[in-house]
Structures are given as structure tokens and as C-alpha cells.
Design an enzyme around this catalytic site. Structure first.
Site, PDB file in Angstrom:
ATOM      1  N   HIS A   4      -3.303  -5.008   1.737  1.00 11.12           N
ATOM      2  CA  HIS A   4      -2.646  -5.249   3.033  1.00 11.12           C
ATOM      3  C   HIS A   4      -2.687  -6.716   3.448  1.00 11.12           C
ATOM      4  CE1 HIS A   4      -2.137  -1.058   4.412  1.00 11.12           C
ATOM      5  NE2 HIS A   4      -3.192  -0.817   3.669  1.00 11.12           N
ATOM      6  N   GLU A  20      -0.954  -8.193   5.528  1.00 16.80           N
ATOM      7  CA  GLU A  20      -0.660  -8.297   6.967  1.00 16.80           C
ATOM      8  C   GLU A  20      -1.910  -8.150   7.830  1.00 16.80           C
ATOM      9  OE1 GLU A  20      -0.126  -5.844   5.030  1.00 16.80           O
ATOM     10  OE2 GLU A  20      -0.503  -3.936   6.030  1.00 16.80           O
ATOM     11  N   CYS A  38       0.832  -1.208   0.000  1.00 19.96           N
ATOM     12  CA  CYS A  38       0.000   0.000   0.000  1.00 19.96           C
ATOM     13  C   CYS A  38       0.870   1.263   0.000  1.00 19.96           C
ATOM     14  CB  CYS A  38      -0.999  -0.051   1.146  1.00 19.96           C
ATOM     15  SG  CYS A  38      -2.387   1.075   0.869  1.00 19.96           S
TER      16      CYS A  38
END
Ligand code: GLN
Length: 209
Positions: A172, A174, A79
Site C-alpha cells: 500500500h 498510499e 493490494c
């Protein structure tokens, strides 16, 4: 000694650290050039690209990261991190690191309220679709000839790509608990197979983005 570094000046670096821990890897938080010494793969997380670029300059990290990338360190931008590693940011005065031959547009899908999620086919990660979270995400506007497209949205907007040792995702990984991109990056950085896979959570948190 860990060979994965997470740039930890701003953004959701803690969530990346947690995802690598799920794979049995304890990362190094990178805040100063000397923290890069043993790093074979560096993650630049989501957050605010303007702030990350300014803080990298302030702490002497801009040249240090470029230099290490030139000598073979892999880099993954997620991002805001994708914006930071790009060749050019459209309609913006910011100077990105120019580690991968692509141009990006910030906030290409709108504001925070326009954030969205999508299940994407990512052939390099196997058959199961990857659940991708887009938060004030950038889009790739130009993909250089040497850049491999890893996945795109239904309207064909490219949202993940790779060139040599540099990986970018506009979303994302994560935040989802699916560690396949983290495992993929470990292999890209030459750190080998992850010890375990996981589709269970690090806690979802978007507060810093
Ligand atoms: N919109 C942010 C930027 O331009 C990126 C947001 C994010 O990383 N989730 O830097």
C-alpha cells in the site's frame, strides 16, 4: 481537467486521492462508467477484492474498464486492486479483469494480525528503499514472460510488477507518505512529471482494509 481516476466503490481510495494531491494532481473518483471518460490512468485501491469485483459488475464498470484499458488507459492495482487486475486468482471462483499476465493468491501471508512492513529495493524509483506496508496482502504466484518484475521480498516472492501500462503492487504505497509510486504511475499514464515529491504523510488509515 484531471486525468487520474481512482476507483471509489470500496477500499482506501481517499488515501490514494490524498497522495496524488501531494503531487499537485486532483483525481476523479470513479463510480460509474461515464466517470472514466477523460481518465488516462485508473487506480484500483486496496480493500476487499470480492466486494470490489461485485460492485464493479453492479455499476457496469467491469466491461468499461476493460475496454478503456484495451484502448490505452493505464491501470494501477494496489493490494486488493492487484487481485482485481490479475489474470487468475488461485483457488477462487472470482473473475478478475485479466489486464496483466500474472496469477495471484489472496491473503498469501496470513490474516490481519500477520500484516507486516518491509523496506524494499525498487530500482525504477531510485536508490532509497521503499517502505512497504502489507495488509492481508496477496502474493504473485506466476509472473508472465512479458511482465517486468519491479521488486520482491527477501524470500524472492514478487510483490510489484508492470506490463505495458498496467502496474501492480501487493502493498500500500498510499499509506506511507512516500509518493514515488504515485509519481511513477503518473509518468506511466503519460501525465508527466509530478509537480512536487513528498515523504510527508497522508494520515495512515487501515480501517477500511
Ligand atoms: N485480503 C484482501 C483481498 O483479498 C486484500 C487486502 C488489502 O487490500 N489490504 O481482497
Amino acid at each position: 481537467m484531471s486525468k487520474i481516476g481512482i476507483l471509489a466503490v470500496q477500499g482506501d481510495f481517499a488515501e490514494h486521492c490524498q497522495a496524488f494531491r501531494c503531487l499537485g494532481v486532483e483525481p476523479i473518483e470513479v463510480r460509474l462508467p461515464e466517470h472514466l471518460e477523460h481518465v488516462q490512468g485508473l487506480v484500483i485501491p486496496g480493500g476487499e477484492s470480492t466486494t470490489i469485483i461485485k460492485l464493479m459488475d453492479l455499476y457496469g464498470l467491469t466491461e468499461a474498464i476493460k475496454e478503456r484499458a484495451r484502448s490505452g488507459m493505464s491501470v494501477w492495482g494496489t493490494c486488493a486492486g492487484m487481485i482485481v487486475v490479475s489474470h487468475r486468482i488461485m483457488e477462487d471462483d472470482l473473475h478478475p479483469l485479466d489486464l496483466i499476465d500474472l496469477d495471484v493468491r489472496r491473503n498469501a501471508f496470513g490474516r490481519q494480525v500477520d500484516s507486516f512492513e518491509a523496506d524494499l529495493a525498487v530500482p525504477v524509483l531510485g536508490q532509497a528503499p521503499f517502505h512497504a506496508v502489507f495488509i492481508r496482502a496477496p502474493a504473485i504466484e506466476r509472473l508472465g514472460a512479458g511482465v517486468e518484475l519491479l521488486t520482491q521480498l527477501e524470500d524472492d516472492t514478487p510483490v510489484a510488477a508492470c506490463q505495458d501500462g498496467v502496474l501492480v503492487t501487493a502493498f500500500h504505497p498510499e499509506l506511507t507518505g512516500d509518493t514515488r509510486f504515485h509519481g511513477y504511475f503518473l509518468k506511466l499514464a503519460g501525465i508527466g512529471q509530478p509537480v512536487t515529491g513528498s515523504d510527508s504523510s497522508p494520515e495512515h488509515s487501515t480501517s477500511v482494509l
